[in-house]
Design a protein around this motif. Structure first.
Motif, PDB file in Angstrom:
ATOM      1  N   UNK A  94       0.845  -1.190   0.000  1.00 42.58           N
ATOM      2  CA  UNK A  94       0.000   0.000   0.000  1.00 42.58           C
ATOM      3  C   UNK A  94       0.876   1.233   0.000  1.00 42.58           C
ATOM      4  N   UNK A  95       0.701   2.098  -0.978  1.00 45.91           N
ATOM      5  CA  UNK A  95       1.481   3.330  -1.014  1.00 45.91           C
ATOM      6  C   UNK A  95       0.679   4.460  -1.632  1.00 45.91           C
ATOM      7  N   UNK A  96       0.893   5.654  -1.094  1.00 45.36           N
ATOM      8  CA  UNK A  96       0.302   6.823  -1.732  1.00 45.36           C
ATOM      9  C   UNK A  96       1.418   7.619  -2.408  1.00 45.36           C
ATOM     10  N   UNK A  97       2.643   7.122  -2.283  1.00 43.04           N
ATOM     11  CA  UNK A  97       3.790   7.835  -2.838  1.00 43.04           C
ATOM     12  C   UNK A  97       4.450   7.060  -3.958  1.00 43.04           C
ATOM     13  N   UNK A  98       5.779   7.261  -4.080  1.00 42.66           N
ATOM     14  CA  UNK A  98       6.499   6.665  -5.200  1.00 42.66           C
ATOM     15  C   UNK A  98       7.181   5.357  -4.806  1.00 42.66           C
ATOM     16  N   UNK A  99       7.007   4.934  -3.563  1.00 44.17           N
ATOM     17  CA  UNK A  99       7.726   3.749  -3.085  1.00 44.17           C
ATOM     18  C   UNK A  99       7.018   2.449  -3.438  1.00 44.17           C
ATOM     19  N   UNK A 100       7.439   1.401  -2.790  1.00 44.72           N
ATOM     20  CA  UNK A 100       6.853   0.079  -3.026  1.00 44.72           C
ATOM     21  C   UNK A 100       5.811  -0.242  -1.972  1.00 44.72           C
ATOM     22  N   UNK A 105       5.116  -1.614   7.106  1.00 45.35           N
ATOM     23  CA  UNK A 105       4.994  -3.051   7.399  1.00 45.35           C
ATOM     24  C   UNK A 105       6.364  -3.692   7.515  1.00 45.35           C
ATOM     25  N   UNK A 106       7.273  -3.303   6.617  1.00 43.85           N
ATOM     26  CA  UNK A 106       8.635  -3.844   6.623  1.00 43.85           C
ATOM     27  C   UNK A 106       9.365  -3.465   7.893  1.00 43.85           C
ATOM     28  N   UNK A 107       9.259  -2.203   8.285  1.00 39.31           N
ATOM     29  CA  UNK A 107       9.934  -1.727   9.491  1.00 39.31           C
ATOM     30  C   UNK A 107       9.394  -2.462  10.722  1.00 39.31           C
ATOM     31  N   UNK A 108       8.094  -2.731  10.716  1.00 34.36           N
ATOM     32  CA  UNK A 108       7.474  -3.453  11.832  1.00 34.36           C
ATOM     33  C   UNK A 108       8.073  -4.862  11.949  1.00 34.36           C
TER      34      UNK A 108
ATOM     35  N   UNK B  58      13.841   1.542  -1.240  1.00 36.09           N
ATOM     36  CA  UNK B  58      14.120   2.520  -2.291  1.00 36.09           C
ATOM     37  C   UNK B  58      15.220   2.020  -3.228  1.00 36.09           C
ATOM     38  N   UNK B  59      16.331   1.584  -2.635  1.00 31.89           N
ATOM     39  CA  UNK B  59      17.436   1.048  -3.448  1.00 31.89           C
ATOM     40  C   UNK B  59      16.969  -0.207  -4.193  1.00 31.89           C
ATOM     41  N   UNK B  60      16.150  -1.018  -3.523  1.00 32.70           N
ATOM     42  CA  UNK B  60      15.594  -2.208  -4.171  1.00 32.70           C
ATOM     43  C   UNK B  60      14.781  -1.851  -5.408  1.00 32.70           C
ATOM     44  N   UNK B  92      13.143 -10.305   5.072  1.00 30.30           N
ATOM     45  CA  UNK B  92      12.257  -9.975   6.184  1.00 30.30           C
ATOM     46  C   UNK B  92      11.493  -8.679   5.923  1.00 30.30           C
ATOM     47  N   UNK B  93      12.143  -7.761   5.229  1.00 25.05           N
ATOM     48  CA  UNK B  93      11.485  -6.512   4.849  1.00 25.05           C
ATOM     49  C   UNK B  93      10.307  -6.801   3.913  1.00 25.05           C
ATOM     50  N   UNK B  94      10.420  -7.885   3.169  1.00 24.80           N
ATOM     51  CA  UNK B  94       9.331  -8.272   2.277  1.00 24.80           C
ATOM     52  C   UNK B  94       9.609  -7.938   0.825  1.00 24.80           C
ATOM     53  N   UNK B  95      10.865  -7.613   0.547  1.00 29.65           N
ATOM     54  CA  UNK B  95      11.218  -7.220  -0.812  1.00 29.65           C
ATOM     55  C   UNK B  95      11.772  -8.422  -1.560  1.00 29.65           C
ATOM     56  N   UNK B  96      11.141  -8.765  -2.673  1.00 28.18           N
ATOM     57  CA  UNK B  96      11.714  -9.835  -3.480  1.00 28.18           C
ATOM     58  C   UNK B  96      12.173  -9.230  -4.795  1.00 28.18           C
ATOM     59  N   UNK B  97      13.443  -9.383  -5.085  1.00 28.66           N
ATOM     60  CA  UNK B  97      14.000  -8.790  -6.294  1.00 28.66           C
ATOM     61  C   UNK B  97      13.747  -9.741  -7.464  1.00 28.66           C
ATOM     62  N   UNK B  98      12.479  -9.945  -7.793  1.00 23.72           N
ATOM     63  CA  UNK B  98      12.135 -11.008  -8.742  1.00 23.72           C
ATOM     64  C   UNK B  98      12.614 -10.741 -10.166  1.00 23.72           C
ATOM     65  N   UNK B  99      12.699  -9.476 -10.548  1.00 22.22           N
ATOM     66  CA  UNK B  99      13.082  -9.182 -11.934  1.00 22.22           C
ATOM     67  C   UNK B  99      14.589  -9.107 -12.117  1.00 22.22           C
ATOM     68  N   UNK B 100      15.311  -9.289 -11.039  1.00 21.94           N
ATOM     69  CA  UNK B 100      16.755  -9.059 -11.094  1.00 21.94           C
ATOM     70  C   UNK B 100      17.524 -10.370 -11.058  1.00 21.94           C
ATOM     71  N   UNK B 101      18.487 -10.487 -11.972  1.00 18.78           N
ATOM     72  CA  UNK B 101      19.410 -11.616 -11.880  1.00 18.78           C
ATOM     73  C   UNK B 101      20.430 -11.310 -10.806  1.00 18.78           C
ATOM     74  N   UNK B 102      20.772 -12.310  -9.992  1.00 17.81           N
ATOM     75  CA  UNK B 102      21.796 -12.106  -8.979  1.00 17.81           C
ATOM     76  C   UNK B 102      22.861 -13.192  -9.101  1.00 17.81           C
TER      77      UNK B 102
END
Lengths: 132, 134
Positions: A94-100, A105-108, B58-60, B92-102
């Motif tokens: 869920x975002x209202x900005x430019x992020x993901x 939730x991630x920080x939590x 952001x970097x992700x 844990x953050x919940x970020x999956x870099x699915x489009x990226x080759x690693x």
């Protein structure tokens, strides 16, 4: 090293400074490398939220000691527009900005304790704690 | 303005991120890389993040953007050298870099780029052979 430190968050450079200060305190407390990385990453997300949604604000870093337990508490505060629906804001994607939309939730997930208070028109306060 | 250096190595572009990236610097890298791929006609991009102590959302997102933009420009991106603590935190953050080759390191990343390039070339050659047979 001082036990408490307050930093301003007004530009994207400040996010980097927050990360460095959090890292330094996390090392001081003796957090493992993984826990350091988790709290620094959480701080980065919350600092960006403070900047992007809260129109800038502050973060207070505090070293905690409870008996032999040591920890680090970060309090992010802004006087921005506030969050109308916290439950929604905590949902991934869920975002209202430019992020993901991973920020809150991630920080939590990356912290041991998480607390959020927000009032529309008044601002937002997010507190996270990571224990050693 | 601050820039992260982009090195040319044959038909590949090489980026080693050595600084704690602020958001503007990450966006500048995204623009610079996209322009350089187009100028140099590069087939691949290798981004070494071994010196990065954190990768936040952001970097992700920027890494994902770079991978997709390079794909549109007919180049393949591979991100190498992620520290274990960073990988644990990202998940844990919940970020999956699915489009990226690693790949684990620069050497393996280079091998991955080369083998993907060979495959594409062989496919093109094949198609050319098919045409000749018709």
């Amino acid at each position: 090293m001082q036990q408490t430190e307050t930093l301003n968050i007004q530009t994207s450079i400040d996010i980097v400074l927050v990360r460095q200060a959090v890292r330094q305190m996390a090392v001081e407390i003796g957090l493992s490398l993984v826990d350091q990385t988790k709290i620094v990453t959480a701080a980065s997300e919350l600092a960006r939220n403070t900047l992007e949604y809260g129109e800038g604000g502050t973060v207070k870093l505090e070293m905690l000691q409870e008996g032999r337990k040591r920890g680090l508490r970060l309090t992010f505060e802004d006087q921005g527009p506030g969050i109308p629906n916290i439950e929604m804001a905590l949902k991934d994607g869920f975002t209202t900005g430019s992020g993901l939309g991973m920020g809150l939730g991630g920080a939590k997930r990356l912290a041991n304790e998480f607390e959020i208070q927000s009032a529309v028109g008044e601002g937002t306060r997010v507190i996270i704690v990571r224990w050693k | 303005m601050e820039h992260i250096p982009i090195l040319e190595m044959g038909n590949f572009l090489l980026v080693t991120i050595q600084v704690d990236m602020h958001d503007q610097l990450a966006m500048t890298l995204q623009d610079d890389l996209t322009n350089r791929i187009s100028q140099t006609n590069a087939d691949g991009v290798l981004i070494d993040i071994s010196a990065l102590e954190i990768v936040d959302s952001f970097v992700g997102r920027i890494l994902g953007n770079i991978a997709r933009m390079s794909r549109v420009l007919d180049a393949q991106t591979v991100v190498v050298g992620m520290q274990p603590a960073v990988a644990i935190t990202l998940v844990e953050l919940g970020l999956s870099l699915t489009d990226i080759w690693t790949a684990l390191n620069v050497e393996k990343g280079m091998a991955l780029l080369r083998s993907s390039l060979n495959k594409t070339k062989n496919q093109v050659k094949w198609r050319a052979d098919d045409d000749a047979a018709d």
